[in-house]
Design a protein around this motif. Structure first.
Motif, PDB file in Angstrom:
ATOM      1  N   LEU A   1     -24.318 -36.551   9.659  1.00  0.00           N
ATOM      2  CA  LEU A   1     -23.774 -36.987  10.950  1.00  0.00           C
ATOM      3  C   LEU A   1     -24.320 -38.343  11.355  1.00  0.00           C
ATOM      4  CD1 LEU A   1     -23.867 -33.716  13.102  1.00  0.00           C
ATOM      5  CD2 LEU A   1     -22.025 -34.585  11.662  1.00  0.00           C
ATOM      6  N   LEU A   2     -23.499 -39.075  12.094  1.00  0.00           N
ATOM      7  CA  LEU A   2     -23.916 -40.373  12.606  1.00  0.00           C
ATOM      8  C   LEU A   2     -24.668 -40.191  13.924  1.00  0.00           C
ATOM      9  CD1 LEU A   2     -20.603 -42.341  11.954  1.00  0.00           C
ATOM     10  CD2 LEU A   2     -22.678 -42.320  10.550  1.00  0.00           C
ATOM     11  N   GLU A   3     -25.659 -41.030  14.135  1.00  0.00           N
ATOM     12  CA  GLU A   3     -26.548 -40.904  15.281  1.00  0.00           C
ATOM     13  C   GLU A   3     -25.836 -41.078  16.631  1.00  0.00           C
ATOM     14  OE1 GLU A   3     -30.025 -39.624  16.421  1.00  0.00           O
ATOM     15  OE2 GLU A   3     -29.838 -40.253  14.355  1.00  0.00           O
ATOM     16  N   LYS A   4     -24.962 -42.045  16.739  1.00  0.00           N
ATOM     17  CA  LYS A   4     -24.369 -42.380  18.037  1.00  0.00           C
ATOM     18  C   LYS A   4     -22.985 -41.779  18.242  1.00  0.00           C
ATOM     19  CE  LYS A   4     -27.037 -46.529  18.493  1.00  0.00           C
ATOM     20  NZ  LYS A   4     -27.092 -47.938  18.782  1.00  0.00           N
ATOM     21  N   GLN A   5     -22.644 -40.765  17.469  1.00  0.00           N
ATOM     22  CA  GLN A   5     -21.340 -40.135  17.590  1.00  0.00           C
ATOM     23  C   GLN A   5     -21.526 -38.683  18.001  1.00  0.00           C
ATOM     24  OE1 GLN A   5     -18.878 -40.996  14.254  1.00  0.00           O
ATOM     25  NE2 GLN A   5     -17.190 -39.764  14.965  1.00  0.00           N
ATOM     26  N   THR A   6     -20.514 -38.113  18.646  1.00  0.00           N
ATOM     27  CA  THR A   6     -20.569 -36.707  19.020  1.00  0.00           C
ATOM     28  C   THR A   6     -19.522 -35.938  18.229  1.00  0.00           C
ATOM     29  OG1 THR A   6     -19.066 -37.094  20.884  1.00  0.00           O
ATOM     30  CG2 THR A   6     -21.449 -37.131  21.355  1.00  0.00           C
ATOM     31  N   TYR A   7     -19.779 -34.642  18.038  1.00  0.00           N
ATOM     32  CA  TYR A   7     -18.938 -33.799  17.206  1.00  0.00           C
ATOM     33  C   TYR A   7     -18.752 -32.439  17.868  1.00  0.00           C
ATOM     34  CZ  TYR A   7     -20.566 -37.156  13.708  1.00  0.00           C
ATOM     35  OH  TYR A   7     -20.868 -38.307  13.028  1.00  0.00           O
ATOM     36  N   THR A   8     -17.593 -31.830  17.632  1.00  0.00           N
ATOM     37  CA  THR A   8     -17.392 -30.450  18.058  1.00  0.00           C
ATOM     38  C   THR A   8     -18.082 -29.548  17.040  1.00  0.00           C
ATOM     39  OG1 THR A   8     -15.340 -30.165  16.816  1.00  0.00           O
ATOM     40  CG2 THR A   8     -15.138 -30.971  19.105  1.00  0.00           C
ATOM     41  N   LEU A   9     -18.267 -28.304  17.406  1.00  0.00           N
ATOM     42  CA  LEU A   9     -18.881 -27.345  16.484  1.00  0.00           C
ATOM     43  C   LEU A   9     -18.004 -27.178  15.245  1.00  0.00           C
ATOM     44  CD1 LEU A   9     -21.201 -25.435  15.955  1.00  0.00           C
ATOM     45  CD2 LEU A   9     -19.976 -23.687  17.230  1.00  0.00           C
ATOM     46  N   GLN A  10     -16.698 -27.192  15.432  1.00  0.00           N
ATOM     47  CA  GLN A  10     -15.775 -27.070  14.306  1.00  0.00           C
ATOM     48  C   GLN A  10     -15.902 -28.272  13.367  1.00  0.00           C
ATOM     49  OE1 GLN A  10     -11.656 -26.822  15.404  1.00  0.00           O
ATOM     50  NE2 GLN A  10     -11.004 -26.279  13.351  1.00  0.00           N
ATOM     51  N   GLU A  11     -16.017 -29.466  13.912  1.00  0.00           N
ATOM     52  CA  GLU A  11     -16.189 -30.660  13.081  1.00  0.00           C
ATOM     53  C   GLU A  11     -17.499 -30.592  12.300  1.00  0.00           C
ATOM     54  OE1 GLU A  11     -13.826 -34.023  15.737  1.00  0.00           O
ATOM     55  OE2 GLU A  11     -15.923 -33.589  16.184  1.00  0.00           O
ATOM     56  N   ALA A  12     -18.548 -30.124  12.946  1.00  0.00           N
ATOM     57  CA  ALA A  12     -19.840 -29.998  12.271  1.00  0.00           C
ATOM     58  C   ALA A  12     -19.745 -29.001  11.114  1.00  0.00           C
ATOM     59  CB  ALA A  12     -20.911 -29.564  13.271  1.00  0.00           C
ATOM     60  N   GLN A  13     -19.066 -27.880  11.350  1.00  0.00           N
ATOM     61  CA  GLN A  13     -18.888 -26.885  10.289  1.00  0.00           C
ATOM     62  C   GLN A  13     -18.097 -27.475   9.120  1.00  0.00           C
ATOM     63  OE1 GLN A  13     -20.300 -24.015   9.950  1.00  0.00           O
ATOM     64  NE2 GLN A  13     -21.136 -23.717  11.988  1.00  0.00           N
TER      65      GLN A  13
END
Length: 69
Positions: A45-57
């Motif tokens: 993951l990139l430090e300055k970006q946000t992700y949904t739980l689904q995107e992380a999975q």
């Protein structure tokens, strides 16, 4: 005996929880993820970006599939 199930008024709220975005640091503190999953997310993951739980999975799955090939 059985009653008709009424639509759950909290359903849109549950969908909103699925659409919440989290930072890399928040995933590192998560109690829902295993240590291995946290390590994978720390790497991809990139430090300055946000992700949904689904995107992380999805990122975890892509990493695991890439390592297996």
């Amino acid at each position: 005996m059985f009653t008709k199930k009424e639509p759950d008024p909290k359903k849109p709220e549950a969908q909103q929880k699925n659409n919440q975005k989290y930072s890399k640091a928040q995933f590192a503190e998560s109690r829902q993820l295993s240590r291995i999953e946290k390590d994978i997310l720390a790497a991809v993951l990139l430090e300055k970006q946000t992700y949904t739980l689904q995107e992380a999975q999805q990122h975890i799955q892509q990493f695991m599939n890439g390592e297996a090939q």
